[in-house]
Design a protein around this motif. Structure first.
Motif, PDB file in Angstrom:
ATOM      1  N   GLY A 153       2.809   6.947  -4.446  1.00  0.00           N
ATOM      2  CA  GLY A 153       1.398   6.597  -4.472  1.00  0.00           C
ATOM      3  C   GLY A 153       0.703   7.153  -3.254  1.00  0.00           C
ATOM      4  O   GLY A 153       1.333   7.686  -2.330  1.00  0.00           O
ATOM      5  N   HIS A 154      -0.604   7.035  -3.248  1.00  0.00           N
ATOM      6  CA  HIS A 154      -1.406   7.549  -2.142  1.00  0.00           C
ATOM      7  C   HIS A 154      -1.323   6.579  -0.974  1.00  0.00           C
ATOM      8  O   HIS A 154      -1.535   5.375  -1.141  1.00  0.00           O
ATOM      9  CB  HIS A 154      -2.859   7.711  -2.586  1.00  0.00           C
ATOM     10  N   PRO A 155      -0.996   7.073   0.245  1.00  0.00           N
ATOM     11  CA  PRO A 155      -0.899   6.183   1.407  1.00  0.00           C
ATOM     12  C   PRO A 155      -2.180   5.373   1.615  1.00  0.00           C
ATOM     13  O   PRO A 155      -3.280   5.915   1.549  1.00  0.00           O
ATOM     14  CB  PRO A 155      -0.656   7.151   2.573  1.00  0.00           C
ATOM     15  N   GLY A 156      -2.016   4.073   1.831  1.00  0.00           N
ATOM     16  CA  GLY A 156      -3.161   3.199   2.062  1.00  0.00           C
ATOM     17  C   GLY A 156      -3.743   2.585   0.808  1.00  0.00           C
ATOM     18  O   GLY A 156      -4.541   1.648   0.894  1.00  0.00           O
ATOM     19  N   CYS A 215       0.858  -1.189   0.000  1.00  0.00           N
ATOM     20  CA  CYS A 215       0.000   0.000   0.000  1.00  0.00           C
ATOM     21  C   CYS A 215       0.888   1.232   0.000  1.00  0.00           C
ATOM     22  O   CYS A 215       1.883   1.298   0.724  1.00  0.00           O
ATOM     23  CB  CYS A 215      -0.922  -0.008   1.207  1.00  0.00           C
ATOM     24  N   GLY A 216       0.552   2.221  -0.805  1.00  0.00           N
ATOM     25  CA  GLY A 216       1.370   3.410  -0.960  1.00  0.00           C
ATOM     26  C   GLY A 216       2.314   3.335  -2.143  1.00  0.00           C
ATOM     27  O   GLY A 216       2.993   4.307  -2.449  1.00  0.00           O
ATOM     28  N   GLN A 217       2.347   2.182  -2.840  1.00  0.00           N
ATOM     29  CA  GLN A 217       3.173   2.034  -4.024  1.00  0.00           C
ATOM     30  C   GLN A 217       2.309   2.038  -5.281  1.00  0.00           C
ATOM     31  O   GLN A 217       1.082   1.894  -5.217  1.00  0.00           O
ATOM     32  CB  GLN A 217       3.992   0.744  -3.965  1.00  0.00           C
ATOM     33  N   GLU A 256      -6.732   3.831  -8.200  1.00  0.00           N
ATOM     34  CA  GLU A 256      -6.308   3.763  -6.800  1.00  0.00           C
ATOM     35  C   GLU A 256      -7.319   2.905  -6.044  1.00  0.00           C
ATOM     36  O   GLU A 256      -8.494   3.252  -5.953  1.00  0.00           O
ATOM     37  CB  GLU A 256      -6.212   5.165  -6.189  1.00  0.00           C
ATOM     38  N   ILE A 257      -6.847   1.773  -5.517  1.00  0.00           N
ATOM     39  CA  ILE A 257      -7.706   0.802  -4.850  1.00  0.00           C
ATOM     40  C   ILE A 257      -7.203   0.614  -3.431  1.00  0.00           C
ATOM     41  O   ILE A 257      -6.017   0.350  -3.212  1.00  0.00           O
ATOM     42  CB  ILE A 257      -7.694  -0.556  -5.583  1.00  0.00           C
ATOM     43  N   ARG A 258      -8.094   0.753  -2.462  1.00  0.00           N
ATOM     44  CA  ARG A 258      -7.697   0.602  -1.054  1.00  0.00           C
ATOM     45  C   ARG A 258      -8.195  -0.738  -0.515  1.00  0.00           C
ATOM     46  O   ARG A 258      -9.403  -0.964  -0.423  1.00  0.00           O
ATOM     47  CB  ARG A 258      -8.253   1.742  -0.208  1.00  0.00           C
ATOM     48  N   PRO A 259      -7.290  -1.634  -0.150  1.00  0.00           N
ATOM     49  CA  PRO A 259      -7.730  -2.896   0.462  1.00  0.00           C
ATOM     50  C   PRO A 259      -8.389  -2.635   1.810  1.00  0.00           C
ATOM     51  O   PRO A 259      -7.925  -1.798   2.601  1.00  0.00           O
ATOM     52  CB  PRO A 259      -6.424  -3.683   0.644  1.00  0.00           C
TER      53      PRO A 259
END
Length: 224
Positions: A95-98, A77-79, A142-145
């Motif tokens: 990348g966006h954190p998380g 996450c963040g990459q 951008e996908i957040r698990p």
């Protein structure tokens, strides 16, 4: 589960399916079948790794169809995976954190998403995709698990990586023949739930889980 429930589920050839949730602003994304197993008994242990992979695919996102992974690689996450011609690419530390980010450097459209391992009763799987999003040319996803897992029993037979469909489509796996349960692990590392073929799921009515009615459209529960 008690022995009577086990016997009735096996007699009906029910499969225990598992799904994972993600968060995204792109509502064109769809959840995929993460796993399906008939290796359940009175006690069944489901766990997953803490590592992720990101993938690209040439498969279109079609209800009831399986996504075939073309390229995958480890990611944090963040990459960001920077995708080049052929759908391959490399991961960079921006990348966006998380979030797990996928940046398409080409004008070719791909499908992309996140993969994760799961283990049933101590038997680990390979990395399996559990969500699919369109990756248009020169676009960024951008996908957040999320630490949410959905479990359900169904008699419908489908492969891992298959696109979940709306309940209006009766020709493919849409929802559960029986109720499902979505469990939020954001404040805990493990939990115990029970299932009865007549009573449904029981988790003590704690706030970390919710029962989902039979034949419910699963997409809103899994793509936030």
């Amino acid at each position: 589960m008690n022995a009577d429930t086990i016997q009735k589920l096996l007699a009906g050839q029910y499969i225990l399916y598992g799904y994972k949730a993600v968060q995204s602003t792109d509502k064109a994304g769809r959840p995929l079948v993460w796993f399906g197993t008939q290796s359940y008994s009175t006690t069944t242990v489901v766990s997953c790794s803490d590592t992720y992979q990101v993938y690209t695919s040439s498969s279109p996102i079609v209800s009831g169809e399986q996504i075939t992974v073309g390229f995958s690689t480890d990611i944090l996450c963040g990459q960001t995976l920077q995708v080049i011609e052929g759908g391959v690419g490399s991961v960079v530390n921006t990348g966006h954190p998380g979030d797990v980010s996928i940046s398409n450097q080409t004008t070719t459209e791909f499908t992309c998403g996140i993969m994760q391992e799961q283990t049933i009763n101590g038997n680990p799987s390979a990395f399996v995709p559990y969500c699919a999003f369109p990756l248009n040319g020169l676009n960024l996803q951008e996908i957040r698990p999320l630490n949410k897992i959905l479990l359900m029993f169904s008699t419908a037979k489908t492969n891992n990586g298959t696109v979940v469909v709306d309940s209006a489509d009766s020709t493919a796996l849409a929802g559960a023949n029986g109720p499902g349960i979505i469990i939020d692990f954001s404040a805990m590392s493990s939990c115990t739930v029970t299932y009865d073929v007549n009573l449904g799921w029981d988790w003590g009515n704690y706030a970390w889980a919710q029962q989902i009615p039979a034949n419910e459209n699963l997409t809103p529960w899994l793509i936030e």
